[in-house]
Design a protein around this motif. Structure first.
Motif: not given
Length: 258
Positions: A35, A39-41, A65-66
């Motif tokens: 994460s 920089r994303q959950s 994830a992207d």
């Protein structure tokens, strides 16, 4: 996109693989690192759970994830290993089909249990030291041979497990001598909770002469947890290989057993 991530960890400091409130777990450490780096959950699902103190030389998890434009798989692995604790490290990441599942797509798993026959201060949390002489490896292997096949492993399962059934198909079970001591290797399509440590603990009783190989077979067939011996300590156990159908894991990423 969905990805498989292959990692290894020393489980000594963790309360197992699976996220649990208020205690450190390997999965939580991996989720946090992913994460932060992406920089994303990000949430992972592992190929299976390992208990507190159990290690893995090959665990597999998947996540979705992207990636930012500049992020490559090699760069992600590099940054993850800097973000992760030193006792959890990633060695492969690759893209998979969205239907691939680290847990449910796995065809077989291999566990190894390491025993030392002389004290080793450098492996005190990674292997079981037997301080009362060498066990009878021949007798243990005769007993272990009775495990190969499809059986109900209720006798070697933790009480109140979450399993809906206790039938497993074992492809391999045996003790091997090494320069440092012994390693027990067991490979199956699935394992019930606590199974390997209970099998090892009972086989070691065979090696000590407390059970005969035939009595060990009778323990399996009785399908009663009370019939088995106590579980071997967690520190000697490793998840060492997770296998998938052809095409899911690129050939260069397939991990061969040690």
């Amino acid at each position: 996109m969905r990805y498989f991530i292959h990692l290894a960890y020393d489980g000594t400091a963790y309360s197992g693989w699976q996220v649990q409130p208020g205690v450190p777990t390997v999965q939580e450490a991996l989720n946090t690192a992913l994460s932060n780096v992406l920089r994303q959950s990000v949430r992972t699902q592992g190929s299976g759970r390992t208990d507190a103190g159990v290690h893995a030389s090959h665990q597999v998890a998947h996540f979705e994830a992207d990636f930012p434009p500049e992020m490559t798989l090699d760069l992600l692995r590099y940054r993850l290993n800097r973000a992760l604790p030193p006792d959890v490290q990633v060695f492969r990441i690759h893209e998979v089909d969205e239907r691939a599942n680290a847990r449910f797509s796995a065809e077989a798993r291999t566990y190894e249990y390491f025993v030392r026959l002389r004290p080793d201060p450098f492996r005190r949390d990674q292997a079981l030291y037997l301080d009362r002489g060498r066990p009878d490896v021949g007798a243990m292997n005769v007993a272990a041979s009775y495990l190969v096949g499809q059986f109900d492993f209720t006798a070697f399962s933790k009480v109140k497990g979450a399993e809906t059934h206790y039938i497993c198909c074992l492809y391999e079970a045996g003790w091997h001598e090494t320069a440092e001591g012994l390693v027990f290797r067991i490979r199956a399509n699935r394992f019930v909770r606590g199974m390997v440590r209970l099998v090892v603990g009972t086989l070691l009783d065979v090696g000590r002469g407390k059970l005969t190989p035939l009595e060990f077979q009778q323990v399996l067939h009785r399908q009663q947890r009370i019939a088995a011996s106590g579980a071997a300590p967690a520190k000697g156990l490793y998840l060492s290989r997770v296998e998938y159908p052809a095409g899911i894991v690129p050939a260069a990423d397939v991990r061969e057993p040690a």
